[in-house]
Motif scaffolding. Structure first.
Motif, PDB file in Angstrom:
ATOM      1  N   VAL A  97      68.568 -40.790 -38.863  1.00 44.42           N
ATOM      2  CA  VAL A  97      67.620 -41.029 -39.954  1.00 44.42           C
ATOM      3  C   VAL A  97      67.587 -39.865 -40.939  1.00 44.42           C
ATOM      4  CG1 VAL A  97      65.190 -41.409 -40.503  1.00 44.42           C
ATOM      5  CG2 VAL A  97      66.224 -42.596 -38.569  1.00 44.42           C
ATOM      6  N   VAL A  98      67.628 -38.607 -40.432  1.00 43.13           N
ATOM      7  CA  VAL A  98      67.508 -37.443 -41.328  1.00 43.13           C
ATOM      8  C   VAL A  98      68.653 -37.394 -42.340  1.00 43.13           C
ATOM      9  CG1 VAL A  98      67.504 -34.936 -41.419  1.00 43.13           C
ATOM     10  CG2 VAL A  98      66.099 -36.115 -39.723  1.00 43.13           C
ATOM     11  N   PRO A  99      69.935 -37.532 -41.913  1.00 46.30           N
ATOM     12  CA  PRO A  99      70.988 -37.568 -42.934  1.00 46.30           C
ATOM     13  C   PRO A  99      70.865 -38.772 -43.871  1.00 46.30           C
ATOM     14  CG  PRO A  99      71.924 -37.067 -40.786  1.00 46.30           C
ATOM     15  CD  PRO A  99      70.513 -37.486 -40.557  1.00 46.30           C
ATOM     16  N   ALA A 100      70.414 -39.913 -43.317  1.00 43.25           N
ATOM     17  CA  ALA A 100      70.259 -41.090 -44.175  1.00 43.25           C
ATOM     18  C   ALA A 100      69.188 -40.871 -45.231  1.00 43.25           C
ATOM     19  CB  ALA A 100      69.916 -42.307 -43.313  1.00 43.25           C
ATOM     20  N   SER A 101      68.119 -40.142 -44.894  1.00 43.71           N
ATOM     21  CA  SER A 101      67.057 -39.901 -45.873  1.00 43.71           C
ATOM     22  C   SER A 101      67.499 -38.967 -46.992  1.00 43.71           C
ATOM     23  CB  SER A 101      65.831 -39.305 -45.164  1.00 43.71           C
ATOM     24  OG  SER A 101      66.129 -38.020 -44.625  1.00 43.71           O
ATOM     25  N   ILE A 103      70.195 -39.424 -48.679  1.00 41.67           N
ATOM     26  CA  ILE A 103      70.815 -40.296 -49.680  1.00 41.67           C
ATOM     27  C   ILE A 103      69.899 -41.439 -50.062  1.00 41.67           C
ATOM     28  CG2 ILE A 103      72.821 -41.771 -50.136  1.00 41.67           C
ATOM     29  CD1 ILE A 103      74.337 -40.099 -48.055  1.00 41.67           C
ATOM     30  N   SER A 104      69.223 -42.023 -49.085  1.00 38.06           N
ATOM     31  CA  SER A 104      68.427 -43.226 -49.308  1.00 38.06           C
ATOM     32  C   SER A 104      66.971 -42.882 -49.574  1.00 38.06           C
ATOM     33  CB  SER A 104      68.538 -44.155 -48.093  1.00 38.06           C
ATOM     34  OG  SER A 104      67.650 -45.239 -48.199  1.00 38.06           O
ATOM     35  N   ALA A 105      66.465 -43.325 -50.704  1.00 40.80           N
ATOM     36  CA  ALA A 105      65.038 -43.149 -50.988  1.00 40.80           C
ATOM     37  C   ALA A 105      64.200 -44.032 -50.075  1.00 40.80           C
ATOM     38  CB  ALA A 105      64.761 -43.463 -52.448  1.00 40.80           C
ATOM     39  N   LEU A 106      64.743 -45.218 -49.718  1.00 41.05           N
ATOM     40  CA  LEU A 106      64.006 -46.135 -48.852  1.00 41.05           C
ATOM     41  C   LEU A 106      63.828 -45.551 -47.449  1.00 41.05           C
ATOM     42  CD1 LEU A 106      62.717 -48.936 -48.640  1.00 41.05           C
ATOM     43  CD2 LEU A 106      64.954 -49.850 -47.959  1.00 41.05           C
ATOM     44  N   ALA A 107      64.706 -44.629 -47.031  1.00 33.96           N
ATOM     45  CA  ALA A 107      64.618 -44.013 -45.705  1.00 33.96           C
ATOM     46  C   ALA A 107      63.708 -42.802 -45.685  1.00 33.96           C
ATOM     47  CB  ALA A 107      66.008 -43.620 -45.217  1.00 33.96           C
ATOM     48  N   GLY A 108      63.085 -42.443 -46.839  1.00 30.62           N
ATOM     49  CA  GLY A 108      62.232 -41.260 -46.870  1.00 30.62           C
ATOM     50  C   GLY A 108      61.030 -41.368 -45.951  1.00 30.62           C
ATOM     51  N   GLY A 109      60.379 -42.528 -45.920  1.00 29.65           N
ATOM     52  CA  GLY A 109      59.244 -42.712 -45.022  1.00 29.65           C
ATOM     53  C   GLY A 109      59.654 -42.636 -43.567  1.00 29.65           C
ATOM     54  N   ALA A 110      60.841 -43.192 -43.215  1.00 25.44           N
ATOM     55  CA  ALA A 110      61.336 -43.110 -41.843  1.00 25.44           C
ATOM     56  C   ALA A 110      61.615 -41.663 -41.451  1.00 25.44           C
ATOM     57  CB  ALA A 110      62.600 -43.954 -41.698  1.00 25.44           C
ATOM     58  N   GLY A 111      62.075 -40.840 -42.423  1.00 25.55           N
ATOM     59  CA  GLY A 111      62.305 -39.430 -42.130  1.00 25.55           C
ATOM     60  C   GLY A 111      61.032 -38.706 -41.731  1.00 25.55           C
ATOM     61  N   LEU A 112      59.912 -39.013 -42.399  1.00 22.22           N
ATOM     62  CA  LEU A 112      58.635 -38.410 -42.023  1.00 22.22           C
ATOM     63  C   LEU A 112      58.207 -38.835 -40.622  1.00 22.22           C
ATOM     64  CD1 LEU A 112      56.611 -38.764 -45.349  1.00 22.22           C
ATOM     65  CD2 LEU A 112      57.521 -36.665 -44.347  1.00 22.22           C
ATOM     66  N   VAL A 113      58.406 -40.113 -40.301  1.00 23.41           N
ATOM     67  CA  VAL A 113      58.041 -40.596 -38.965  1.00 23.41           C
ATOM     68  C   VAL A 113      58.893 -39.935 -37.895  1.00 23.41           C
ATOM     69  CG1 VAL A 113      57.937 -42.634 -37.497  1.00 23.41           C
ATOM     70  CG2 VAL A 113      57.221 -42.792 -39.882  1.00 23.41           C
ATOM     71  N   VAL A 114      60.174 -39.761 -38.173  1.00 19.31           N
ATOM     72  CA  VAL A 114      61.061 -39.111 -37.213  1.00 19.31           C
ATOM     73  C   VAL A 114      60.624 -37.672 -36.970  1.00 19.31           C
ATOM     74  CG1 VAL A 114      63.380 -38.147 -37.005  1.00 19.31           C
ATOM     75  CG2 VAL A 114      63.078 -40.555 -37.534  1.00 19.31           C
ATOM     76  N   LEU A 115      60.233 -36.965 -38.014  1.00 21.91           N
ATOM     77  CA  LEU A 115      59.774 -35.588 -37.846  1.00 21.91           C
ATOM     78  C   LEU A 115      58.479 -35.540 -37.039  1.00 21.91           C
ATOM     79  CD1 LEU A 115      60.686 -32.791 -38.677  1.00 21.91           C
ATOM     80  CD2 LEU A 115      59.276 -32.980 -40.713  1.00 21.91           C
ATOM     81  N   PHE A 116      57.562 -36.464 -37.306  1.00 26.09           N
ATOM     82  CA  PHE A 116      56.320 -36.555 -36.525  1.00 26.09           C
ATOM     83  C   PHE A 116      56.619 -36.852 -35.055  1.00 26.09           C
ATOM     84  CE2 PHE A 116      53.047 -39.420 -34.799  1.00 26.09           C
ATOM     85  CZ  PHE A 116      51.938 -38.599 -34.847  1.00 26.09           C
ATOM     86  N   ASN A 117      57.561 -37.764 -34.814  1.00 28.01           N
ATOM     87  CA  ASN A 117      57.932 -38.116 -33.447  1.00 28.01           C
ATOM     88  C   ASN A 117      58.594 -36.944 -32.726  1.00 28.01           C
ATOM     89  OD1 ASN A 117      58.502 -40.316 -31.334  1.00 28.01           O
ATOM     90  ND2 ASN A 117      60.556 -39.553 -31.765  1.00 28.01           N
ATOM     91  N   ALA A 137      67.782 -32.170 -46.088  1.00 28.87           N
ATOM     92  CA  ALA A 137      67.885 -33.531 -46.626  1.00 28.87           C
ATOM     93  C   ALA A 137      66.958 -33.718 -47.818  1.00 28.87           C
ATOM     94  CB  ALA A 137      67.540 -34.531 -45.525  1.00 28.87           C
ATOM     95  N   ALA A 138      65.776 -33.093 -47.789  1.00 30.95           N
ATOM     96  CA  ALA A 138      64.862 -33.189 -48.927  1.00 30.95           C
ATOM     97  C   ALA A 138      65.445 -32.524 -50.166  1.00 30.95           C
ATOM     98  CB  ALA A 138      63.517 -32.560 -48.559  1.00 30.95           C
ATOM     99  N   VAL A 139      66.127 -31.388 -49.976  1.00 28.33           N
ATOM    100  CA  VAL A 139      66.755 -30.705 -51.111  1.00 28.33           C
ATOM    101  C   VAL A 139      67.878 -31.564 -51.703  1.00 28.33           C
ATOM    102  CG1 VAL A 139      68.095 -28.669 -51.782  1.00 28.33           C
ATOM    103  CG2 VAL A 139      66.129 -28.433 -50.253  1.00 28.33           C
ATOM    104  N   VAL A 140      68.719 -32.140 -50.823  1.00 27.88           N
ATOM    105  CA  VAL A 140      69.805 -32.998 -51.291  1.00 27.88           C
ATOM    106  C   VAL A 140      69.248 -34.215 -52.025  1.00 27.88           C
ATOM    107  CG1 VAL A 140      71.719 -34.462 -50.553  1.00 27.88           C
ATOM    108  CG2 VAL A 140      71.380 -32.216 -49.506  1.00 27.88           C
ATOM    109  N   ASN A 141      68.209 -34.822 -51.478  1.00 27.81           N
ATOM    110  CA  ASN A 141      67.597 -35.985 -52.112  1.00 27.81           C
ATOM    111  C   ASN A 141      67.025 -35.623 -53.473  1.00 27.81           C
ATOM    112  OD1 ASN A 141      65.059 -37.891 -52.535  1.00 27.81           O
ATOM    113  ND2 ASN A 141      66.476 -38.971 -51.152  1.00 27.81           N
TER     114      ASN A 141
END
Length: 407
Positions: A97-101, A103-117, A137-141
């Motif tokens: 999920v982190v590498p996907a976030s 590139i993908s704006a739609l995966a940004g919310g999933a990235g936050l959940v993954v970090l919380f988990n 990933a946030a810098v690249v995005n």
């Protein structure tokens, strides 16, 4: 140790409705099936992550072409689907999920959940690299979607702020769960310790009752055996003597049953309201010696009894003399037994002496269990006293006991 195993160990298995309101991992362990609460949380997390991703996708929709949009949506949907396996594989889901976030704006919310988990379930090392990878990933995005330098800075700052909130919240939840687990383990440990204390007290009480029954029954049954042996080896005795001996046997048997009833009554004390006879004390020593003399023992007694003869010292002294007379009947019947009881200001002294029999016995000595002196030693030790027994050069057996007065 999970909550369910602790509760089952304590005999308090959670009810079905309680299991539904708890995380499955807390009820049945890490590999547990999802509980009703887990399904609800997973659905809510997916909706929230989807909402955050849709907002981000809407803001960046016009900045890329059709192909990049399709890639964004595919990675975002895959990231949202991966969230449903975040409990069992937090590191693997984060690695996707982190590498996907980035590139993908739609995966940004999933990235936050993954970090919380990860803050809840990963160890320190894994959480560290997941956090660093999320910031990268946030810098690249931000580089991909920022319009200018100010927008780039704002996007990075907002991303770092959201990451801090997700990690802080996850660590709070983790600490709270660890606290709950530790409290449950402590409660289970206290329950086990209490159970062990109860079991130890039960064993000690059984040992005490066993010693009491030995002291009581050994004395009475030795009297019965002695008189029965006299009847056996003198079948031609006058009828009056046989009747008298039979009467003594009957009285000894009745006394043994009464004393046994009193000892067993300790187990039932308070259940039937019956008043129990008081335990024997020093004042009962003369009666004990007369009973033994009536059974045919030769006893020379010197009793210097104090005025106050009750308490644990009196009971222990009575049992010591009783056991000494019983041993004399068993191992040296027919010989003279000397009993000496003296009282001083500090302690009570007991001395019992009996020589070995000098002639063959008309009847075999009574068998002994070998536990009488051991039980006496425990009794005397509980009373903070001292016990000594030895066999002298001429075969004389000496038993000496010193019992300090209760303070």
């Amino acid at each position: 140790m999970d909550v369910a195993s602790i509760e089952v160990k304590r005999g308090l298995e959670p009810a079905r409705w309680q299991r539904r309101l708890l995380p499955g991992s807390m009820v049945d362990g890490p590999d547990a099936r999802r509980s009703l609460r887990d399904w609800a949380v997973d659905a809510l997390v997916t909706v929230v992550a989807l909402g955050i991703g849709v907002i981000a996708l809407h803001d960046t929709w016009g900045q890329h072409g059709v192909v990049f949009r399709a890639v964004d949506i595919v990675l975002g949907v895959a990231s949202l689907a991966a969230l449903w396996d975040r409990r069992r594989h937090p590191v693997g889901v984060a690695a996707f999920v982190v590498p996907a976030s980035a590139i993908s704006a739609l995966a940004g919310g999933a990235g936050l959940v993954v970090l919380f988990n990860a803050a809840i379930r990963c160890n320190r090392r894994d959480l560290t690299w997941i956090t660093v990878a999320s910031i990268a990933a946030a810098v690249v995005n931000a580089l991909l979607y920022a319009m200018d330098g100010t927008d780039l800075r704002d996007n990075v700052l907002v991303g770092v702020l959201l990451f801090g909130i997700a990690i802080g919240w996850g660590l709070f939840v983790r600490v709270r769960r660890d606290l709950v687990d530790s409290l449950h383990e402590r409660a289970a440990r206290l329950e086990d310790e209490g159970r062990l204390r109860v079991e130890r007290a039960r064993l000690e009480e059984r040992e005490r009752i066993a010693r009491e029954m030995h002291d009581v029954l050994a004395h009475r049954l030795s009297l019965l055996s002695l008189h029965a042996g006299a009847l056996e080896f003198r079948p031609g005795a006058p009828p009056e003597e046989i009747a008298a001996t039979a009467g003594v046997v009957r009285e000894a048997a009745t006394a043994a049953l009464e004393e046994l009833r009193d000892v067993v009554g300790v187990l039932r004390e308070g259940t039937d309201g019956e008043v129990r006879r008081p335990q024997p004390t020093l004042a009962d020593l003369p009666t004990l010696i007369e009973e033994s003399r009536a059974a045919g023992m030769r006893i020379e007694a010197e009793l210097d009894l104090p005025k106050a003869t009750g308490g644990s010292v009196g009971r222990t002294a009575y049992r010591v003399v009783q056991e000494g007379l019983t041993n004399a009947r068993k191992h040296a019947p027919g010989v003279l037994v000397r009993v000496r009881v003296t009282a001083s200001a500090e302690a009570l002294g007991i001395e019992i002496r009996n020589p070995a029999p000098l002639v063959p016995l008309p009847a075999p000595a009574l068998p002994g269990a070998g536990s009488g002196l051991v039980g006496l030693g425990e009794r005397v030790q509980l009373a903070d006293g001292a016990l000594r027994h030895e066999v002298g050069p001429g075969g004389e057996f000496v038993l000496e006991v010193t019992l300090p007065w209760e303070r």
